[in-house]
Design an enzyme around this catalytic site. Structure first.
Site, short mmCIF file in Angstrom:
data_model
loop_
_atom_site.label_atom_id
_atom_site.label_comp_id
_atom_site.label_asym_id
_atom_site.label_seq_id
_atom_site.Cartn_x
_atom_site.Cartn_y
_atom_site.Cartn_z
N GLU A 138 6.85 9.55 9.44
CA GLU A 138 5.97 8.37 9.35
C GLU A 138 4.70 8.62 10.16
O GLU A 138 3.60 8.32 9.72
CB GLU A 138 6.74 7.15 9.88
CG GLU A 138 6.02 5.82 9.67
CD GLU A 138 6.81 4.65 10.24
OE1 GLU A 138 7.87 4.87 10.87
OE2 GLU A 138 6.36 3.50 10.06
N ASP A 163 -0.80 -2.77 11.76
CA ASP A 163 -0.48 -3.92 12.63
C ASP A 163 -0.53 -3.71 14.13
O ASP A 163 -1.02 -4.56 14.86
CB ASP A 163 0.89 -4.49 12.22
CG ASP A 163 1.97 -3.44 12.06
OD1 ASP A 163 2.36 -2.85 13.06
OD2 ASP A 163 2.40 -3.22 10.91
N TRP A 214 0.83 -1.22 0.00
CA TRP A 214 0.00 0.00 0.00
C TRP A 214 0.86 1.26 0.00
O TRP A 214 0.43 2.30 -0.49
CB TRP A 214 -1.11 -0.02 1.05
CG TRP A 214 -0.81 0.05 2.52
CD1 TRP A 214 0.29 -0.38 3.17
CD2 TRP A 214 -1.71 0.56 3.54
NE1 TRP A 214 0.15 -0.19 4.52
CE2 TRP A 214 -1.06 0.39 4.79
CE3 TRP A 214 -2.97 1.13 3.53
CZ2 TRP A 214 -1.65 0.77 6.00
CZ3 TRP A 214 -3.55 1.52 4.74
CH2 TRP A 214 -2.90 1.34 5.96
N ARG A 238 7.53 1.63 18.89
CA ARG A 238 7.37 0.44 18.06
C ARG A 238 6.66 -0.69 18.83
O ARG A 238 6.56 -0.65 20.05
CB ARG A 238 8.76 -0.05 17.62
CG ARG A 238 9.46 0.88 16.65
CD ARG A 238 8.83 0.85 15.28
NE ARG A 238 8.89 -0.47 14.68
CZ ARG A 238 8.27 -0.82 13.55
NH1 ARG A 238 7.56 0.06 12.89
NH2 ARG A 238 8.37 -2.05 13.09
C1 2M8 Z 1 4.82 -1.06 8.78
O1 2M8 Z 1 4.93 -2.47 8.72
C2 2M8 Z 1 6.17 -3.17 8.65
C3 2M8 Z 1 5.84 -4.66 8.57
O2 2M8 Z 1 5.16 -4.95 7.38
C4 2M8 Z 1 7.08 -2.97 9.82
O3 2M8 Z 1 6.62 -2.55 10.89
O4 2M8 Z 1 8.29 -3.25 9.67
C5 2M8 Z 1 3.31 -0.70 8.71
O5 2M8 Z 1 3.08 0.64 9.06
C6 2M8 Z 1 2.76 -1.00 7.32
O6 2M8 Z 1 1.41 -0.62 7.25
C7 2M8 Z 1 3.60 -0.27 6.27
O7 2M8 Z 1 3.14 -0.65 5.00
C8 2M8 Z 1 5.09 -0.64 6.42
C9 2M8 Z 1 5.98 0.18 5.50
O8 2M8 Z 1 5.70 1.55 5.64
O9 2M8 Z 1 5.53 -0.41 7.75
#
Ligand code: 2M8
Length: 425
Positions: free
Chosen positions: A398, A166, A38, A199
């Site tokens: 972010e 997540d 996404w 985190r």
């Molecule tokens: C975050 O997810 C990744 C795991 O897939 C992570 O935490 O390392 C989330 O915010 C996810 O929605 C997003 O697509 C990704 C990359 O920005 O980071």
């Protein structure tokens, strides 16, 4: 690809240029060095405003990771020497007969892609590109309905928190039922770049890995709900899919083809989402398929507005009593930056931690577009202006602290820059 300048748009373009790996735009310079699903679609929406050809390349690059059964994975691990864990070895996609040659994860993410392709086509029509990518997107949407319709709600389920926001508290109860593996087989790369307080915890990560291992045993295609330890009807995901199906139907009509499947899927999804309206909460109810149907006090309860689901009365209530309410997701004296990802009146609200309270630019962008779609133009404009003020003062982070507006998580974050370009246009 573009010329840098000091305006907000110029700075946004510069972030995208710096994060451009050549074949895809990284979500963030060091924390997220691979291609996320996404993220890429949201980046393409921004690129539509400034460099549509580069936006089309972004879409093609993501589709290199598509599986033969139609799934577009949540991460495509383009070969490069970078610091990210868990990496491709954790997923072992090569073991799966439908996986492509390039390593990917085995799960998916909110399907924004059709909406991105529509934005690209509206900015710079290219029928050949549509002919190339429409069948792939249609196959992905069909896969979602086929593989992920796990109850009789008419909505699709996610099988891992990584398939949506997540770390959001709406997944806490479902995650608490998952046995945590003893230790992680990798050192978390996010910890090398970011503060632990911003985190997920190690316990969360140990549970995430238990779910991945369970899914991997079933080739990422559990044959029933019983084989999926985590299954959740997420309204962020379903609202995104409803809009994507409408956009796909529109794309079909642009190439003179019948988009009836997509159009009726969009209508069915909107009706099914509408059934979840909760009159007391002025929000919508999520459902944990191994647990309860409940409102969760996370911003996903408001996401149906993105798909234009609420009628005018519901949309006004959702805005006044939830989205813009100072006690809940809206701006207040102590926390003037909105929209928070968790209601401030929830005991789970945490102003620092990822997806558990801070403001996100993508969330605001979905809500701006949704308020417009629901006829609340002035309200959409107010949120658009607030969002642009935030990026102007704090940069393309972010996520952001709702009280101070301080940038959190990764700096120079691609979707924050890309969606700024779209909000400015
Ligand atoms: C975050 O997810 C990744 C795991 O897939 C992570 O935490 O390392 C989330 O915010 C996810 O929605 C997003 O697509 C990704 C990359 O920005 O980071």
């Amino acid at each position: 690809m573009m010329t840098p300048d000091e305006s907000l748009a110029g700075r946004a373009v510069e972030v995208l240029r710096r994060n451009d790996s050549g074949s895809f735009v990284k979500p963030g310079p060091s924390v997220y060095p691979f291609q996320w699903n996404w993220d890429s679609a949201l980046v393409a929406i921004g690129l539509a405003r400034v460099a549509p050809e580069r936006g089309r390349a972004e879409v093609r690059s993501l589709l290199r990771g598509q599986w033969a059964d139609g799934m577009v994975p949540h991460i495509v691990f383009h070969p490069q020497d970078v610091d990210y864990s868990p990496g491709p070895e954790v997923w072992g996609s090569a073991e799966c007969p439908d996986a492509p040659g390039i390593p990917t994860s085995g799960i998916t993410q909110p399907p924004v892609l059709a909406t991105a392709v529509r934005a690209l086509h509206e900015a710079d029509p290219d029928r050949r590109f549509l002919q190339e990518v429409i069948p792939a997107i249609d196959a992905w949407h069909r896969w979602l309905h086929r593989e992920r319709s796990l109850d009789n709600s008419g909505l699709v389920a996610i099988l891992h928190p990584w398939e949506s926001a997540d770390n959001a508290p709406r997944f806490d109860a479902a995650l608490a039922r998952i046995g945590a593996r003893d230790a992680l087989s990798f050192a978390r790369s996010d910890r090398r770049h970011l503060e632990a307080a911003e985190r997920p915890t190690d316990l969360d990560y140990r549970r995430y890995m238990t779910i991945v291992e369970g899914l991997r045993r079933h080739g990422y295609r559990p044959s029933s709900l019983r084989e999926a330890s985590f299954a959740y009807v997420d309204l962020c995901f379903n609202a995104v899919l409803a809009v994507a199906e409408s956009d796909l139907a529109w794309l079909f009509s642009e190439i003179g083809r019948d988009g009836e499947r997509a159009a009726s899927a969009a209508a069915r999804l909107r009706t099914a989402i509408g059934d979840r309206w909760d009159e007391d909460e002025a929000a919508y109810q999520q459902a944990d398929l191994h647990g309860d149907r409940a409102t969760t006090e996370t911003v996903a309860d408001l996401f149906p507005v993105y798909a234009g689901v609420p009628d005018e009365r519901q949309a006004r209530r959702l805005f006044n009593e939830s989205l813009w309410s100072p006690e809940r997701f809206g701006p207040s004296v102590e926390a003037p930056w909105a929209v928070t990802t968790v209601s401030k009146s929830s005991r789970n609200f945490d102003a620092l931690c990822y997806w558990r309270g801070p403001v996100w630019i993508n969330v605001n962008w979905f809500l701006v577009r949704g308020l417009e779609r629901s006829g609340l133009r002035e309200e959409a404009e107010e949120l658009r202006r607030l969002t642009l003020r935030l990026v102007k003062s704090s940069g393309f982070a972010e996520y952001y602290h709702p009280s101070t507006g301080a940038p959190l998580g990764s700096g120079d974050f691609s979707w924050s820059a890309a969606l700024t370009l779209d909000l400015l246009a």
